[in-house]
Enzyme design. Structure first.
Site, PDB file in Angstrom:
ATOM      1  CG  HIS A   1     -25.910  74.582  40.174  1.00 48.84           C
ATOM      2  ND1 HIS A   1     -26.726  75.739  39.654  1.00 48.84           N
ATOM      3  CD2 HIS A   1     -25.607  73.828  39.234  1.00 48.84           C
ATOM      4  CE1 HIS A   1     -27.146  74.909  38.297  1.00 48.84           C
ATOM      5  NE2 HIS A   1     -26.584  73.822  38.250  1.00 48.84           N
TER       6      HIS A   1
ATOM      7  NE  ARG B   1     -30.115  72.695  38.417  1.00 50.12           N
ATOM      8  CZ  ARG B   1     -30.547  74.093  38.437  1.00 50.12           C
ATOM      9  NH1 ARG B   1     -31.574  74.176  39.275  1.00 50.12           N
ATOM     10  NH2 ARG B   1     -30.475  74.748  37.337  1.00 50.12           N
TER      11      ARG B   1
ATOM     12  CG  ASN C   1     -27.357  79.124  40.510  1.00 47.95           C
ATOM     13  OD1 ASN C   1     -27.423  77.816  40.164  1.00 47.95           O
ATOM     14  ND2 ASN C   1     -26.550  79.749  40.997  1.00 47.95           N
TER      15      ASN C   1
ATOM     16  CG  HIS D   1     -29.556  65.457  34.397  1.00 50.92           C
ATOM     17  ND1 HIS D   1     -29.155  66.287  33.442  1.00 50.92           N
ATOM     18  CD2 HIS D   1     -29.559  66.275  35.609  1.00 50.92           C
ATOM     19  CE1 HIS D   1     -28.649  67.617  33.678  1.00 50.92           C
ATOM     20  NE2 HIS D   1     -28.782  67.806  35.162  1.00 50.92           N
TER      21      HIS D   1
END
Length: 339
Positions: A76, A72, A104, A203
């Site tokens: 990001h 992740r 975040n 996910h």
């Protein structure tokens, strides 16, 4: 004859100039295509990949979520000014950290593991491996260590000198957004619909905080009712994990079937209306969406998902990297050198 002899040097000069121009263009094209490569550290830090993997495998012993958290961070990072390690920078006197952006804050994790990887690399080959490349290597190691595919990570990124908090707030796809909006954010960084569905498949492991999906449980789109696409028994389970009066910081498995394994069950869950986040379920439940057929393919064919996921991770890792003399190689991933 005299006039033709006089013109010869000029013609040669013109040809030479034209030839040099062509060579320059070719080198420019080749350079732009080969900015990142799989052998970048072969001579300067040949053990880089194994060092990263070793630290992650050790971290997984005490924190089974860490793999999902690390991938992740890479995701990001890449969606904000490209894959440049900007998400790792702390606040400073002249910089607002991306860590404090809405997608975040109180959510991204694994920074301590990145620091441990950086320390190990600095001990082995100081000043060589960028923090941006650490995130790319960590993403691959995290996935392959938990049953997912492996891929050849392209390397050679350098680290940014600044962060972009505003960009993090606007560019990172949100779990509350429509499929149309999320698709637009992927398109903006050069990723297509197949990339969107494949990368959403990350996910298949990890957790999400209740605050990111509780509106689906109690007040979907302001209706005062649950999201009608949620499987009823799954809804009951989630309401137990996330009571309406709760803090919102409890966590639920993103994949309720095999929460800590990287597999294709995420897509099976979507077909059964068991996608945790709104942005997950919309891949399958948005009427007429081009994502539906891709979900069906990945659900029935794990090999197809793994192959697409590996390629999409390479595609994402290629978003606007800093190379050559741009940026720097941070000695501490949390701050710019000399600060």
């Amino acid at each position: 004859m005299k006039s033709s002899t006089t013109m010869l040097p000029s013609n040669i000069a013109n040809y030479a100039s034209f030839f040099l121009l062509i060579i320059s263009i070719i080198l420019l094209i080749v350079g732009s295509k080969a900015q990142l490569n799989s052998t970048f550290y072969d001579n300067t830090c040949p053990n880089a990949s194994s060092i990263v993997r070793g630290v992650i495998q050790q971290a997984l012993q005490s924190d089974v979520r860490i793999g999902a958290s690390l991938i992740r961070l890479h995701f990001h990072d890449c969606f904000v000014n490209g894959c440049d390690g900007s998400i790792l920078l702390d606040n400073s006197a002249n910089m607002q950290s991306e860590k404090d952006a809405a997608p975040n804050t109180n959510s991204t994790r694994g920074f301590n593991v990145v620091d441990n990887i950086k320390t190990a690399l600095e001990n082995s080959c100081p000043g060589i491996v960028s923090c941006a490349d650490i995130l790319a290597l960590a993403a691959e190691a995290s996935v392959s260590s938990q049953g997912g595919p492996s891929w050849t990570v392209l390397l050679g990124r350098r680290d940014s000198l600044t962060a972009n908090q505003a960009g993090a707030n606007s560019s990172i796809p949100s779990p509350f957004e429509s499929l149309t909006n999320i698709t637009a954010k992927f398109t903006a960084v050069g990723l297509n619909t197949n990339d969107l569905v494949a990368l959403s498949g990350a996910h298949t492991f990890g957790r999400a905080q209740c605050r990111l999906f509780s509106s689906r449980l109690y007040n979907f789109s302001g209706t005062g009712n649950p999201d009608p696409t949620l499987n009823s028994s799954y809804l009951t389970t989630l309401q137990q994990i996330c009571p309406q009066s709760g803090s919102g910081f409890n966590v639920a498995n993103l994949d309720p079937t095999t929460p800590d394994s990287f597999d294709n069950n995420y897509f099976v869950n979507l077909q059964n209306n068991r996608g945790l986040l709104q942005s997950d379920q919309e891949l399958f439940s948005t009427s007429g969406a081009p994502t539906i057929s891709i979900v069906n393919t990945f659900s029935s064919n794990q090999t197809a998902f793994f192959q697409s996921f590996a390629q999409s991770m390479i595609n994402m890792g290629n978003i606007s990297p800093l190379t050559g003399s741009n940026g720097e190689i941070r000695s501490d991933c949390k701050k710019v050198n000399g600060s």
